[in-house]
Design an enzyme around this catalytic site. Structure first.
Site, PDB file in Angstrom:
ATOM      1  N   LYS A  14      -6.605  26.827  19.062  1.00  0.00           N
ATOM      2  CA  LYS A  14      -7.580  27.928  19.138  1.00  0.00           C
ATOM      3  C   LYS A  14      -8.349  28.049  17.819  1.00  0.00           C
ATOM      4  O   LYS A  14      -9.561  28.216  17.814  1.00  0.00           O
ATOM      5  CB  LYS A  14      -6.877  29.268  19.439  1.00  0.00           C
ATOM      6  CG  LYS A  14      -6.121  29.292  20.748  1.00  0.00           C
ATOM      7  CD  LYS A  14      -5.549  30.658  21.046  1.00  0.00           C
ATOM      8  CE  LYS A  14      -4.449  31.079  20.093  1.00  0.00           C
ATOM      9  NZ  LYS A  14      -3.154  30.397  20.234  1.00  0.00           N
ATOM     10  N   ARG A  90      -3.590  40.517  23.549  1.00  0.00           N
ATOM     11  CA  ARG A  90      -2.483  39.570  23.692  1.00  0.00           C
ATOM     12  C   ARG A  90      -1.509  39.997  24.784  1.00  0.00           C
ATOM     13  O   ARG A  90      -0.583  39.266  25.113  1.00  0.00           O
ATOM     14  CB  ARG A  90      -1.752  39.513  22.355  1.00  0.00           C
ATOM     15  CG  ARG A  90      -1.135  38.196  22.028  1.00  0.00           C
ATOM     16  CD  ARG A  90      -0.575  38.284  20.624  1.00  0.00           C
ATOM     17  NE  ARG A  90       0.008  37.075  20.177  1.00  0.00           N
ATOM     18  CZ  ARG A  90      -0.536  36.270  19.263  1.00  0.00           C
ATOM     19  NH1 ARG A  90      -1.695  36.546  18.735  1.00  0.00           N
ATOM     20  NH2 ARG A  90       0.095  35.193  18.881  1.00  0.00           N
ATOM     21  N   ARG A 129       2.659  20.942  11.926  1.00  0.00           N
ATOM     22  CA  ARG A 129       1.365  21.527  11.563  1.00  0.00           C
ATOM     23  C   ARG A 129       1.315  21.916  10.086  1.00  0.00           C
ATOM     24  O   ARG A 129       2.278  22.439   9.535  1.00  0.00           O
ATOM     25  CB  ARG A 129       1.170  22.771  12.432  1.00  0.00           C
ATOM     26  CG  ARG A 129      -0.066  23.549  12.187  1.00  0.00           C
ATOM     27  CD  ARG A 129      -0.429  24.353  13.383  1.00  0.00           C
ATOM     28  NE  ARG A 129       0.389  25.542  13.543  1.00  0.00           N
ATOM     29  CZ  ARG A 129       0.087  26.531  14.378  1.00  0.00           C
ATOM     30  NH1 ARG A 129      -1.013  26.451  15.123  1.00  0.00           N
ATOM     31  NH2 ARG A 129       0.857  27.579  14.475  1.00  0.00           N
ATOM     32  N   ARG A 162       3.153  27.291   8.096  1.00  0.00           N
ATOM     33  CA  ARG A 162       3.309  28.708   8.393  1.00  0.00           C
ATOM     34  C   ARG A 162       4.785  29.055   8.441  1.00  0.00           C
ATOM     35  O   ARG A 162       5.590  28.280   8.933  1.00  0.00           O
ATOM     36  CB  ARG A 162       2.669  29.010   9.759  1.00  0.00           C
ATOM     37  CG  ARG A 162       1.272  29.543   9.643  1.00  0.00           C
ATOM     38  CD  ARG A 162       0.618  29.689  10.970  1.00  0.00           C
ATOM     39  NE  ARG A 162       1.328  30.591  11.892  1.00  0.00           N
ATOM     40  CZ  ARG A 162       0.757  31.142  12.951  1.00  0.00           C
ATOM     41  NH1 ARG A 162      -0.511  30.912  13.209  1.00  0.00           N
ATOM     42  NH2 ARG A 162       1.437  31.924  13.749  1.00  0.00           N
ATOM     43  N   ARG A 173       8.328  32.326  19.972  1.00  0.00           N
ATOM     44  CA  ARG A 173       6.887  32.597  20.161  1.00  0.00           C
ATOM     45  C   ARG A 173       6.412  32.038  21.507  1.00  0.00           C
ATOM     46  O   ARG A 173       5.594  32.658  22.191  1.00  0.00           O
ATOM     47  CB  ARG A 173       6.077  31.996  19.004  1.00  0.00           C
ATOM     48  CG  ARG A 173       6.177  32.855  17.743  1.00  0.00           C
ATOM     49  CD  ARG A 173       5.834  32.065  16.500  1.00  0.00           C
ATOM     50  NE  ARG A 173       4.464  31.623  16.465  1.00  0.00           N
ATOM     51  CZ  ARG A 173       4.057  30.522  15.822  1.00  0.00           C
ATOM     52  NH1 ARG A 173       4.907  29.753  15.182  1.00  0.00           N
ATOM     53  NH2 ARG A 173       2.787  30.204  15.828  1.00  0.00           N
TER      54      ARG A 173
HETATM   55  P1  AMP Z   1      -0.885  34.004  15.651  1.00  0.00           P
HETATM   56  O1  AMP Z   1      -1.334  33.663  14.282  1.00  0.00           O
HETATM   57  O2  AMP Z   1      -2.021  34.325  16.578  1.00  0.00           O
HETATM   58  O3  AMP Z   1       0.096  33.019  16.239  1.00  0.00           O
HETATM   59  O4  AMP Z   1      -0.074  35.399  15.516  1.00  0.00           O
HETATM   60  C1  AMP Z   1       1.107  35.474  14.742  1.00  0.00           C
HETATM   61  C2  AMP Z   1       1.921  36.704  15.118  1.00  0.00           C
HETATM   62  O5  AMP Z   1       1.144  37.898  14.886  1.00  0.00           O
HETATM   63  C3  AMP Z   1       2.295  36.795  16.585  1.00  0.00           C
HETATM   64  O6  AMP Z   1       3.462  36.036  16.882  1.00  0.00           O
HETATM   65  C4  AMP Z   1       2.549  38.285  16.733  1.00  0.00           C
HETATM   66  O7  AMP Z   1       3.801  38.632  16.195  1.00  0.00           O
HETATM   67  C5  AMP Z   1       1.482  38.909  15.846  1.00  0.00           C
HETATM   68  N1  AMP Z   1       0.258  39.284  16.578  1.00  0.00           N
HETATM   69  C6  AMP Z   1      -0.989  38.779  16.415  1.00  0.00           C
HETATM   70  N2  AMP Z   1      -1.869  39.389  17.235  1.00  0.00           N
HETATM   71  C7  AMP Z   1      -1.154  40.299  17.946  1.00  0.00           C
HETATM   72  C8  AMP Z   1      -1.482  41.238  18.989  1.00  0.00           C
HETATM   73  N3  AMP Z   1      -2.739  41.350  19.458  1.00  0.00           N
HETATM   74  N4  AMP Z   1      -0.477  41.996  19.496  1.00  0.00           N
HETATM   75  C9  AMP Z   1       0.773  41.900  19.044  1.00  0.00           C
HETATM   76  N5  AMP Z   1       1.165  41.038  18.081  1.00  0.00           N
HETATM   77  C10 AMP Z   1       0.204  40.239  17.525  1.00  0.00           C
END
Ligand code: AMP
Length: 221
Positions: A14, A90, A129, A162, A173
């Site tokens: 993404k 989400r 990654r 990360r 996740r």
């Molecule tokens: P990402 O970088 O998109 O994989 O997000 C990393 C983490 O941030 C996710 O595993 C969630 O814990 C949290 N997170 C990001 N966006 C949201 C959202 N809209 N609602 C809830 N948790 C979020």
């Protein structure tokens, strides 16, 4: 304001597709995951401290906190901003709130881009990654290594892993994505607002197919 939503399991690409689209159409990219991680780095941020326990166990932050973050991110936005949202909404409750928030006066939701990827490929991608700390470019130690180990080809920034790209957290996740975010694909499809792509496709090809579908984004803003 126009809103384009990106959906896909972790590791689907993404971020890379967003970077391409931004270059083409002059949109603003918001990754709520990055925004939460930034808050957590700030010891004075109350939001960051509240988010930490959820993030540490690979869980989503509660919907109320995600909405709070969304409103803060948009607080000073110009009315003609083109937004690409990566990570929000989400969950279905977040999407329902979002659809109510985007009144015709505020703008419109253009639709959702879904990058499909099977679980095994997503896990393999995340396990190798590396991300540029400066510009966010994404590398894969086997499939797309940088020319110089540990350095970004584009800006020379340091590549980092990360914290949540560890086997235990990757598994939780993915599970969370399947249970809580995957239902959003049907939610957008029912509204005729879904573009689905195979995440194995070249992001350039996806952008070529997608942009003609969005007539108002034909020219850079
Ligand atoms: P990402 O970088 O998109 O994989 O997000 C990393 C983490 O941030 C996710 O595993 C969630 O814990 C949290 N997170 C990001 N966006 C949201 C959202 N809209 N609602 C809830 N948790 C979020």
């Amino acid at each position: 304001m126009d809103f384009l939503v990106m959906l896909g399991p972790p590791g689907a690409g993404k971020g890379t597709l967003c970077r391409l689209l931004i270059e083409r159409v002059g949109a603003l990219h918001v990754s709520t995951g990055d925004a939460i991680r930034k808050e957590m780095e700030n010891p004075l941020s109350d939001f960051g401290q509240r988010a930490r326990p959820y993030m540490d166990r690979g869980d989503y932050v509660p919907d109320g906190m995600a909405l709070e973050l969304f409103e803060n991110l948009l607080r000073e936005a110009a009315p003609d901003t083109r937004w690409i949202f990566d990570g929000f909404p989400r969950t279905v409750p977040q999407a329902e709130w979002f659809a109510r928030w985007v009144t015709p006066e505020r703008g419109r939701i253009l639709g959702c881009v879904f990058l499909q990827l099977d679980v095994d490929t997503a896990v393999a991608r995340m396990a190798h990654r590396e991300i540029c700390q400066v510009c966010g470019a994404v590398y894969h130690r086997v499939n797309r290594p940088p020319q110089c180990e540990g350095r970004c080809d584009e800006c020379g920034g340091t590549l980092v892993r990360r914290d949540d790209d560890t086997p235990g957290k990757i598994a939780s996740r993915m599970k969370r994505f399947q249970e809580r975010t995957r239902p959003l694909v049907d939610w957008f499809a029912e509204r005729d607002q879904l573009w689905s792509f195979d995440a194995a496709l070249d992001p350039e090809m996806i952008a070529e197919e997608l942009l003609p579908e969005i007539p108002t984004w034909q020219n850079p803003s």
